[in-house]
Design a protein around this motif. Structure first.
Motif, PDB file in Angstrom:
ATOM      1  N   GLU A 100     -48.529 -11.552  31.970  1.00 35.12           N
ATOM      2  CA  GLU A 100     -48.348 -10.643  33.091  1.00 35.12           C
ATOM      3  C   GLU A 100     -47.872 -11.463  34.290  1.00 35.12           C
ATOM      4  OE1 GLU A 100     -48.521  -7.459  33.578  1.00 35.12           O
ATOM      5  OE2 GLU A 100     -49.182  -6.857  31.575  1.00 35.12           O
ATOM      6  N   PRO A 101     -46.659 -11.189  34.820  1.00 38.14           N
ATOM      7  CA  PRO A 101     -46.095 -12.073  35.855  1.00 38.14           C
ATOM      8  C   PRO A 101     -46.980 -12.230  37.077  1.00 38.14           C
ATOM      9  CG  PRO A 101     -44.420 -10.571  35.007  1.00 38.14           C
ATOM     10  CD  PRO A 101     -45.724 -10.128  34.427  1.00 38.14           C
ATOM     11  N   VAL A 102     -47.514 -11.120  37.594  1.00 40.58           N
ATOM     12  CA  VAL A 102     -48.295 -11.220  38.819  1.00 40.58           C
ATOM     13  C   VAL A 102     -49.597 -11.972  38.561  1.00 40.58           C
ATOM     14  CG1 VAL A 102     -49.465  -8.988  38.508  1.00 40.58           C
ATOM     15  CG2 VAL A 102     -49.172  -9.937  40.797  1.00 40.58           C
ATOM     16  N   LEU A 103     -50.211 -11.762  37.404  1.00 36.19           N
ATOM     17  CA  LEU A 103     -51.448 -12.466  37.092  1.00 36.19           C
ATOM     18  C   LEU A 103     -51.193 -13.955  36.905  1.00 36.19           C
ATOM     19  CD1 LEU A 103     -54.443 -12.341  36.551  1.00 36.19           C
ATOM     20  CD2 LEU A 103     -53.937 -11.776  34.164  1.00 36.19           C
TER      21      LEU A 103
ATOM     22  N   ASP B 177     -51.902  -1.641  43.072  1.00 34.12           N
ATOM     23  CA  ASP B 177     -51.322  -1.323  41.764  1.00 34.12           C
ATOM     24  C   ASP B 177     -50.363  -2.441  41.382  1.00 34.12           C
ATOM     25  OD1 ASP B 177     -50.163  -0.304  39.470  1.00 34.12           O
ATOM     26  OD2 ASP B 177     -50.010   1.739  40.245  1.00 34.12           O
ATOM     27  N   ALA B 178     -50.782  -3.260  40.430  1.00 34.59           N
ATOM     28  CA  ALA B 178     -49.986  -4.427  40.043  1.00 34.59           C
ATOM     29  C   ALA B 178     -49.001  -4.135  38.935  1.00 34.59           C
ATOM     30  CB  ALA B 178     -50.915  -5.559  39.608  1.00 34.59           C
ATOM     31  N   LEU B 179     -48.956  -2.911  38.447  1.00 35.80           N
ATOM     32  CA  LEU B 179     -48.066  -2.584  37.344  1.00 35.80           C
ATOM     33  C   LEU B 179     -46.607  -2.796  37.747  1.00 35.80           C
ATOM     34  CD1 LEU B 179     -47.862  -1.450  34.460  1.00 35.80           C
ATOM     35  CD2 LEU B 179     -47.621   0.822  35.478  1.00 35.80           C
ATOM     36  N   GLY B 180     -45.902  -3.636  37.001  1.00 38.63           N
ATOM     37  CA  GLY B 180     -44.483  -3.879  37.259  1.00 38.63           C
ATOM     38  C   GLY B 180     -44.209  -4.602  38.552  1.00 38.63           C
ATOM     39  N   LEU B 181     -45.193  -5.365  39.055  1.00 35.76           N
ATOM     40  CA  LEU B 181     -45.042  -6.047  40.336  1.00 35.76           C
ATOM     41  C   LEU B 181     -44.575  -7.484  40.123  1.00 35.76           C
ATOM     42  CD1 LEU B 181     -45.498  -5.699  43.398  1.00 35.76           C
ATOM     43  CD2 LEU B 181     -47.811  -6.589  43.047  1.00 35.76           C
ATOM     44  N   ASP B 182     -43.601  -7.905  40.925  1.00 39.98           N
ATOM     45  CA  ASP B 182     -43.063  -9.270  40.862  1.00 39.98           C
ATOM     46  C   ASP B 182     -43.134  -9.869  42.262  1.00 39.98           C
ATOM     47  OD1 ASP B 182     -41.801 -11.606  40.212  1.00 39.98           O
ATOM     48  OD2 ASP B 182     -39.786 -10.743  40.130  1.00 39.98           O
ATOM     49  N   ILE B 183     -43.939 -10.940  42.413  1.00 44.87           N
ATOM     50  CA  ILE B 183     -44.149 -11.562  43.719  1.00 44.87           C
ATOM     51  C   ILE B 183     -43.624 -12.995  43.687  1.00 44.87           C
ATOM     52  CG2 ILE B 183     -45.821 -12.111  45.514  1.00 44.87           C
ATOM     53  CD1 ILE B 183     -47.781 -10.222  44.139  1.00 44.87           C
ATOM     54  N   PRO B 184     -42.617 -13.351  44.461  1.00 51.50           N
ATOM     55  CA  PRO B 184     -42.209 -14.755  44.552  1.00 51.50           C
ATOM     56  C   PRO B 184     -43.346 -15.601  45.117  1.00 51.50           C
ATOM     57  CG  PRO B 184     -40.569 -13.297  45.542  1.00 51.50           C
ATOM     58  CD  PRO B 184     -41.794 -12.468  45.295  1.00 51.50           C
ATOM     59  N   PRO B 185     -43.553 -16.824  44.633  1.00 50.78           N
ATOM     60  CA  PRO B 185     -44.658 -17.657  45.144  1.00 50.78           C
ATOM     61  C   PRO B 185     -44.619 -17.845  46.653  1.00 50.78           C
ATOM     62  CG  PRO B 185     -43.707 -18.617  43.153  1.00 50.78           C
ATOM     63  CD  PRO B 185     -42.830 -17.466  43.526  1.00 50.78           C
ATOM     64  N   SER B 186     -43.433 -17.918  47.222  1.00 50.24           N
ATOM     65  CA  SER B 186     -43.314 -18.130  48.667  1.00 50.24           C
ATOM     66  C   SER B 186     -43.872 -16.964  49.473  1.00 50.24           C
ATOM     67  CB  SER B 186     -41.855 -18.357  49.049  1.00 50.24           C
ATOM     68  OG  SER B 186     -41.063 -17.222  48.680  1.00 50.24           O
ATOM     69  N   SER B 187     -43.992 -15.795  48.864  1.00 51.18           N
ATOM     70  CA  SER B 187     -44.472 -14.629  49.600  1.00 51.18           C
ATOM     71  C   SER B 187     -45.935 -14.763  49.998  1.00 51.18           C
ATOM     72  CB  SER B 187     -44.271 -13.356  48.766  1.00 51.18           C
ATOM     73  OG  SER B 187     -42.903 -13.061  48.635  1.00 51.18           O
TER      74      SER B 187
ATOM     75  N   LEU C 214     -48.835 -15.729  38.257  1.00 48.00           N
ATOM     76  CA  LEU C 214     -48.577 -16.313  39.572  1.00 48.00           C
ATOM     77  C   LEU C 214     -49.879 -16.607  40.307  1.00 48.00           C
ATOM     78  CD1 LEU C 214     -46.871 -16.852  42.235  1.00 48.00           C
ATOM     79  CD2 LEU C 214     -47.211 -14.425  42.694  1.00 48.00           C
ATOM     80  N   LEU C 215     -50.789 -15.661  40.299  1.00 43.62           N
ATOM     81  CA  LEU C 215     -52.023 -15.813  41.049  1.00 43.62           C
ATOM     82  C   LEU C 215     -52.915 -16.888  40.451  1.00 43.62           C
ATOM     83  CD1 LEU C 215     -52.751 -12.022  41.680  1.00 43.62           C
ATOM     84  CD2 LEU C 215     -51.828 -13.685  43.313  1.00 43.62           C
ATOM     85  N   VAL C 216     -52.972 -16.933  39.122  1.00 41.18           N
ATOM     86  CA  VAL C 216     -53.790 -17.953  38.452  1.00 41.18           C
ATOM     87  C   VAL C 216     -53.282 -19.347  38.771  1.00 41.18           C
ATOM     88  CG1 VAL C 216     -54.376 -18.909  36.197  1.00 41.18           C
ATOM     89  CG2 VAL C 216     -54.604 -16.446  36.601  1.00 41.18           C
ATOM     90  N   GLU C 217     -51.959 -19.504  38.827  1.00 44.71           N
ATOM     91  CA  GLU C 217     -51.363 -20.825  39.023  1.00 44.71           C
ATOM     92  C   GLU C 217     -51.267 -21.233  40.494  1.00 44.71           C
ATOM     93  OE1 GLU C 217     -47.616 -20.607  37.074  1.00 44.71           O
ATOM     94  OE2 GLU C 217     -48.477 -20.538  35.047  1.00 44.71           O
ATOM     95  N   SER C 218     -51.438 -20.281  41.423  1.00 52.48           N
ATOM     96  CA  SER C 218     -51.264 -20.601  42.838  1.00 52.48           C
ATOM     97  C   SER C 218     -52.438 -21.417  43.364  1.00 52.48           C
ATOM     98  CB  SER C 218     -51.144 -19.318  43.654  1.00 52.48           C
ATOM     99  OG  SER C 218     -51.164 -19.619  45.037  1.00 52.48           O
ATOM    100  N   PRO C 219     -52.168 -22.534  44.063  1.00 51.89           N
ATOM    101  CA  PRO C 219     -53.255 -23.327  44.661  1.00 51.89           C
ATOM    102  C   PRO C 219     -53.898 -22.618  45.848  1.00 51.89           C
ATOM    103  CG  PRO C 219     -51.117 -24.196  45.328  1.00 51.89           C
ATOM    104  CD  PRO C 219     -50.840 -23.144  44.301  1.00 51.89           C
ATOM    105  N   LEU C 220     -53.282 -21.558  46.329  1.00 59.84           N
ATOM    106  CA  LEU C 220     -53.834 -20.821  47.462  1.00 59.84           C
ATOM    107  C   LEU C 220     -54.956 -19.883  47.055  1.00 59.84           C
ATOM    108  CD1 LEU C 220     -50.454 -19.784  49.140  1.00 59.84           C
ATOM    109  CD2 LEU C 220     -51.937 -21.683  49.814  1.00 59.84           C
ATOM    110  N   VAL C 221     -54.992 -19.521  45.789  1.00 60.46           N
ATOM    111  CA  VAL C 221     -55.909 -18.486  45.314  1.00 60.46           C
ATOM    112  C   VAL C 221     -57.183 -19.119  44.759  1.00 60.46           C
ATOM    113  CG1 VAL C 221     -56.236 -16.574  43.703  1.00 60.46           C
ATOM    114  CG2 VAL C 221     -54.017 -16.909  44.821  1.00 60.46           C
ATOM    115  N   GLU C 222     -58.307 -18.693  45.281  1.00 64.22           N
ATOM    116  CA  GLU C 222     -59.580 -19.205  44.786  1.00 64.22           C
ATOM    117  C   GLU C 222     -60.159 -18.306  43.703  1.00 64.22           C
ATOM    118  OE1 GLU C 222     -63.749 -19.075  46.900  1.00 64.22           O
ATOM    119  OE2 GLU C 222     -62.730 -20.945  47.443  1.00 64.22           O
ATOM    120  N   THR C 223     -60.176 -17.003  43.956  1.00 63.32           N
ATOM    121  CA  THR C 223     -60.802 -16.059  43.032  1.00 63.32           C
ATOM    122  C   THR C 223     -59.915 -14.827  42.893  1.00 63.32           C
ATOM    123  OG1 THR C 223     -62.990 -16.768  43.785  1.00 63.32           O
ATOM    124  CG2 THR C 223     -62.880 -14.713  42.520  1.00 63.32           C
TER     125      THR C 223
END
Length: 506
Positions: free
Chosen positions: A31-34, A93-103, A36-45
């Motif tokens: 899942e692209p959005v998931l 609603d994360a369905l079909g969501l694509d977030i660039p890391p820079s966002s 991204l979030l798992v790999e981002s150093p900004l995200v704790e939980t």
């Protein structure tokens, strides 16, 4: 002022973000959005709310959130108490969501620079036909209290700002469906909201229905409990703003003017050759115990409408075909022209140029209601029909959510009050319509309800035709935004007026 102790440069090094992610299902780790979030150093939980919550724990950083977490006040309070980062990113609603890391970095940067309690941004939408379209959003303002306000797919909250708001305004009540709505209203009392006019993500199209179809979602039978809860939240918010009005009304002043007839049916029109005579004949065929006329303000039609009206008026003294003196009038201005016309009756009753009265006593019912002297305005119920006058879903629109005790407060949350509408002409000569082509009726209802009672008739008196020529049938996002912005502005001004009124009360 920053709401945290991290500098902008540290965003790239420190996990400062908790994410509340809502999605229908978690299919796999791709899942692209998931991802991204798992790999981002900004995200704790990452708190994930979905139908397949049992599979979420396999992903790093992920925890299970209740499915109802954005709706339930208790569930949202519980989750907020467990967040120890300065920022909370809500993705409804994360369905079909694509977030660039820079966002993510951009949102955090803007949140830190502005000190806003909530940051949200424009996005692009990937249509089901493959086309990509821009989806700009609106700036939040005092009058943006409607529960349908669109914040887009990314809502970045300041956690300290949330704590401050809930400490000063009280925890989110035990709500079933309006938890997030209550939170953002409380937050708006304490903090500014910042709209970032940049396209920070792309979302698959969620609802491909036209604007005209979406317009009536709130009147569905399954929405009534939800609407009542939303009304409770909005009313509490108005009390916090000092804009709540108690159910105490002025009596409309007694009529001191002489009128040629008891009532006038007012029809503003421009280029409605296909339907105008049906509307006129519907009005002329009304059965009443009083004299009335029909005033059609023809706003310089160019499609043959004017000729049809002129011909019909030749042998019909009850039809007053008027061309306005000015060239710059919109629907509201045409109403003012009719109200000021010497032929206008004691009561002015609305009929749109492509609609019909559904029964011969519709005019009588509305005028009788106004004759009681208790109301400055009366609104009936209507039935949606197609071009062939066949009933279409959702059918009858009667606004039974309206109560005399709280209707004028709840009117600031919803987008309209219904039709047909009838007014005391003498009042409208003192309080004119706004010269606009959209929302003039809503603005008038808010203005009158500030001071006077609005009466309701729950029987269907009116056939409202939904067809391709409707002004709100299928609007592009730019026109939807323009309409919504206008009504938000009207609400802002009305809230300011009600705050002043409450300050002036003894």
């Amino acid at each position: 002022m920053l709401y945290h102790d991290f500098s902008l440069e540290e965003y790239c090094l420190v996990a400062v973000l908790t994410v509340l992610l809502q999605m229908p299902d978690i299919r796999d780790a791709d899942e692209p959005v998931l991802r991204l979030l798992v790999e981002s150093p900004l995200v704790e939980t990452i708190w994930i709310s979905s139908r397949s919550s049992g599979r979420q724990l396999a992903f790093p950083k992920c925890r299970t959130a209740p499915r109802e977490v954005l709706n339930s006040g208790d569930a949202l309070n519980s989750l907020l108490s467990r967040i120890d980062t300065p920022w909370l990113l809500v993705i409804p609603d994360a369905l079909g969501l694509d977030i660039p890391p820079s966002s993510l970095e951009r949102l955090l940067e803007v949140g830190g620079l502005t000190g806003a309690g909530l940051v949200y941004a424009d996005f692009r939408e990937r249509r089901k036909d493959g086309h990509m379209v821009d989806h700009p959003l609106l700036d939040y303002q005092l009058g943006s209290i409607r529960d349908t306000f669109d914040f887009g797919p990314l809502m970045l909250f300041s956690v300290p700002a949330i704590s401050q708001a809930l400490n000063s305004r009280g925890a989110i009540p035990s709500l079933n469906t309006a938890g997030l709505y209550d939170l953002r209203l409380k937050l708006s009392l304490n903090s500014a909201f910042f709209h970032l006019p940049e396209f920070l993500c792309t979302r698959a199209e969620i609802d491909d229905r036209s604007s005209g179809e979406k317009l009536f979602d709130y009147v569905r039978a399954d929405q009534q409990k939800i609407q009542r809860e939303l009304e409770t939240v909005a009313t509490a918010h108005l009390k916090g703003l000092g804009a709540y009005l108690a159910p105490e009304f002025d009596m409309p002043p007694p009529s001191l003017q002489d009128f040629p007839v008891e009532a006038s049916v007012v029809i503003p029109v421009r280029n409605r050759k296909r339907t105008i005579l049906e509307a006129v004949n519907s009005a002329l065929s009304q059965e009443t115990d009083f004299p009335f006329n029909v005033i059609v303000v023809d706003n310089f039609s160019s499609d043959g409408t004017s000729e049809l009206l002129a011909e019909r008026a030749k042998d019909c003294p009850g039809l007053k075909h008027r061309l306005p003196e000015r060239l710059d009038l919109d629907i509201g201005g045409c109403w003012n022209a009719a109200i000021g016309d010497p032929a206008c009756g004691r009561y002015a009753v609305q009929l749109d140029s492509d609609d019909l009265y559904s029964r011969p006593d519709a005019l009588q019912q509305m005028v009788d209601f106004l004759r009681t002297g208790h109301h400055a305005m009366v609104i009936g119920a209507y039935t949606l029909v197609n071009e062939r006058l066949e009933e279409i879903p959702p059918g009858k629109i009667d606004h039974r959510e309206w109560t005399r005790e709280n209707g004028r407060n709840n009117a600031l949350r919803i987008n309209g009050l219904g039709a047909p509408r009838a007014f005391c002409t003498e009042l409208l000569r003192k309080i004119p319509f706004l010269n606009v082509g959209y929302g003039e009726d809503y603005a008038m209802a808010l203005r009158l309800s500030r001071q006077y009672s609005i009466g309701r008739i729950y029987e269907s008196l009116y056939l409202c035709r939904r067809w391709t020529d409707n002004t709100d049938a299928a609007l592009p996002i730019e026109k939807v935004n323009r309409n919504d912005l206008f009504k938000d502005r009207i609400r802002t001004l009305e809230i300011l007026a009600r705050q002043r009124l409450n300050r002036e009360l003894p």
